[in-house]
Motif scaffolding. Structure first.
Motif, short mmCIF file in Angstrom:
data_model
loop_
_atom_site.label_atom_id
_atom_site.label_comp_id
_atom_site.label_asym_id
_atom_site.label_seq_id
_atom_site.Cartn_x
_atom_site.Cartn_y
_atom_site.Cartn_z
N MET A 125 -5.01 3.90 36.40
CA MET A 125 -4.36 4.05 37.70
C MET A 125 -5.15 4.99 38.59
SD MET A 125 -0.56 4.22 36.14
CE MET A 125 -1.20 4.25 34.46
N ASN A 126 -5.09 4.78 39.91
CA ASN A 126 -5.65 5.77 40.82
C ASN A 126 -4.73 6.97 40.73
OD1 ASN A 126 -6.52 3.17 43.02
ND2 ASN A 126 -7.97 4.48 41.95
N LYS A 127 -5.08 7.88 39.85
CA LYS A 127 -4.18 8.92 39.38
C LYS A 127 -3.58 9.76 40.50
CE LYS A 127 -7.59 10.56 37.04
NZ LYS A 127 -8.58 9.50 37.26
N PRO A 128 -2.32 10.20 40.31
CA PRO A 128 -1.80 11.22 41.20
C PRO A 128 -2.73 12.43 41.22
CG PRO A 128 -0.04 10.33 39.86
CD PRO A 128 -1.33 9.78 39.31
N SER A 175 -16.51 -4.12 46.08
CA SER A 175 -16.88 -2.80 45.57
C SER A 175 -16.81 -1.68 46.60
CB SER A 175 -18.29 -2.85 44.97
OG SER A 175 -19.23 -3.26 45.94
N ALA A 176 -16.81 -2.00 47.91
CA ALA A 176 -16.81 -0.95 48.92
C ALA A 176 -15.53 -0.11 48.91
CB ALA A 176 -17.01 -1.55 50.31
N CYS A 177 -14.43 -0.66 48.42
CA CYS A 177 -13.19 0.12 48.32
C CYS A 177 -13.19 0.89 47.00
CB CYS A 177 -11.97 -0.78 48.44
SG CYS A 177 -11.59 -1.26 50.14
N ASN A 178 -13.94 1.99 46.98
CA ASN A 178 -14.09 2.82 45.77
C ASN A 178 -13.06 3.94 45.80
OD1 ASN A 178 -15.42 3.95 47.97
ND2 ASN A 178 -17.03 4.89 46.75
N THR A 179 -11.79 3.54 45.70
CA THR A 179 -10.67 4.48 45.81
C THR A 179 -10.66 5.47 44.66
OG1 THR A 179 -9.31 2.77 44.77
CG2 THR A 179 -9.22 2.93 47.16
N ILE A 180 -10.04 6.64 44.89
CA ILE A 180 -10.01 7.74 43.93
C ILE A 180 -8.59 8.21 43.70
CG2 ILE A 180 -12.33 8.52 44.56
CD1 ILE A 180 -10.98 10.74 46.24
N THR A 237 -5.25 8.35 46.12
CA THR A 237 -5.09 7.19 46.99
C THR A 237 -3.99 6.26 46.47
OG1 THR A 237 -6.77 5.86 45.85
CG2 THR A 237 -7.53 7.25 47.67
N SER A 238 -3.45 6.56 45.30
CA SER A 238 -2.36 5.75 44.76
C SER A 238 -1.25 5.59 45.78
CB SER A 238 -1.79 6.41 43.50
OG SER A 238 -2.69 6.31 42.42
N GLY A 239 -0.77 4.37 45.95
CA GLY A 239 0.32 4.11 46.87
C GLY A 239 -0.11 3.81 48.29
N SER A 240 -1.40 3.88 48.58
CA SER A 240 -1.89 3.58 49.92
C SER A 240 -1.59 2.13 50.29
CB SER A 240 -3.40 3.79 50.01
OG SER A 240 -3.77 5.11 49.72
N PRO A 241 -1.19 1.89 51.54
CA PRO A 241 -1.01 0.50 51.96
C PRO A 241 -2.36 -0.19 52.08
CG PRO A 241 -0.82 1.96 53.84
CD PRO A 241 -0.91 2.84 52.63
N VAL A 242 -2.40 -1.45 51.67
CA VAL A 242 -3.58 -2.29 51.85
C VAL A 242 -3.27 -3.20 53.03
CG1 VAL A 242 -5.10 -4.00 50.81
CG2 VAL A 242 -4.09 -2.20 49.39
N VAL A 252 -0.30 -2.80 47.67
CA VAL A 252 -0.24 -1.34 47.54
C VAL A 252 -1.30 -0.93 46.51
CG1 VAL A 252 1.68 -1.49 45.87
CG2 VAL A 252 1.26 0.65 47.11
N ASN A 253 -2.21 -0.06 46.92
CA ASN A 253 -3.33 0.37 46.08
C ASN A 253 -2.82 1.06 44.82
OD1 ASN A 253 -6.27 1.18 45.73
ND2 ASN A 253 -5.30 3.19 45.80
N ASN A 254 -3.43 0.73 43.64
CA ASN A 254 -2.88 1.39 42.45
C ASN A 254 -3.85 1.75 41.34
OD1 ASN A 254 -2.98 -1.38 41.40
ND2 ASN A 254 -1.56 -0.69 39.82
N THR A 255 -5.02 1.15 41.20
CA THR A 255 -5.80 1.48 40.01
C THR A 255 -7.25 1.06 40.14
OG1 THR A 255 -5.73 1.43 37.58
CG2 THR A 255 -5.39 -0.67 38.73
#
Length: 280
Positions: free
Chosen positions: A1-4, A194-199, A202-207, A218-221
């Motif tokens: 998951m895109n950790k808290p 690959s450009a969306c290299n979330t960290i 970012t968990s819960g961000s709207p897409v 909803v971004n999650n992992t």
């Protein structure tokens, strides 16, 4: 998951707090791109450890209680267990409401966890103590609309993190039959290019689909270390059971199925026609 956030601090120590936002991948000059709407931070929120957004559904009314959407794994009482669905749980969680430039303009408060699960999807929806109309009147900010149709491969999207005040730009790379991470399994997940290299955070961000301005997921992992199906290292499983690991690739959970489960007054009705969300 895109950790808290707290779980992400070690990763940040490696990456450095000065890490720059992802650079937008070049987009093809198509008619769809030419009609793209402006996507910014307006309507997004920061949580204590995650990101989120104030959302409405196509049939929501301005007078309805406003809703905030984030991940199931961002729930303040901890990760829902596999198979667990939480509804109607009391909450007093607060959210920092952001304007278009990413400046916090208000603190919003929840009074209920309307729905939360990490089964089939990864979503929490909070009910606020105020309405869409009141938020618009006080702060000039409208909610984001959750699209009620399936997103499409190749669509240009932006992942908007209210926590980090960062916007990631990429495209929908495709869809995953089953995405498995630790004890949890998600269905029909959205895979980013690959450009969306979330960290972490970012968990819960709207897409957001840049052609419509609507929320499609909803971004999650994301798979951080190349491991197979472990926490923070989800794997893709196809209909034949074949497993694929894509290190460095990130994912979101689609949200098009959620509007059918909410009726007049933004009330949850898991028995409503067309509602396919997991039930308690």
């Amino acid at each position: 998951m895109n950790k808290p956030l707290l779980a992400a601090l070690s990763a940040l120590a490696i990456a450095g707090l000065g890490a720059t936002p992802a650079v937008a991948a070049p987009q093809a000059k198509t008619a769809k791109a030419a009609k793209a709407v402006t996507v910014n931070f307006a309507g997004t929120v920061s949580l204590s450890n995650c990101s989120g957004s104030v959302v409405r559904f196509p049939n929501s009314a301005d007078s309805d209680p406003a809703l905030v959407m984030t991940n199931g794994h961002c729930l303040e009482t901890g990760f829902p267990e596999p198979g667990e669905v939480i509804t109607g749980q009391s909450s007093s969680r607060t959210f920092g409401l952001l304007n278009s430039s990413g400046t916090k303009v208000a603190t919003l408060r929840a009074n209920q966890v309307v729905y939360s699960t990490m089964t089939d999807t990864d979503v929490t929806i909070y009910r606020l103590t105020t309405t869409y109309a009141a938020i618009k009147s006080s702060y000039g900010i409208s909610p984001l609309t959750v699209q009620n149709t399936h997103p499409t491969t190749g669509s240009a999207i932006k992942v908007v993190s209210g926590y980090w005040k960062r916007i990631y730009n990429c495209n929908v790379d495709g869809f995953v039959y089953r995405l498995k991470e630790g004890d949890w399994t998600w269905k029909d997940s959205l895979r980013y290019t690959s450009a969306c290299n979330t960290i972490g955070g970012t968990s819960g961000s709207p897409v957001i689909d840049t052609a419509t301005g609507n929320v499609v997921a909803v971004n999650n992992t994301g798979n951080e270390d190349g491991e197979r199906c472990t926490e923070n290292n989800p794997c893709e499983v196809d209909e034949s059971g074949n497993v694929t690991v894509r290190q460095g690739i990130n994912y979101a959970e689609e949200t098009y199925q959620i509007p059918a489960c909410f009726t007049t007054g933004n009330k949850l009705n898991l028995s409503a026609s067309g509602c396919t969300l997991p039930k308690p």
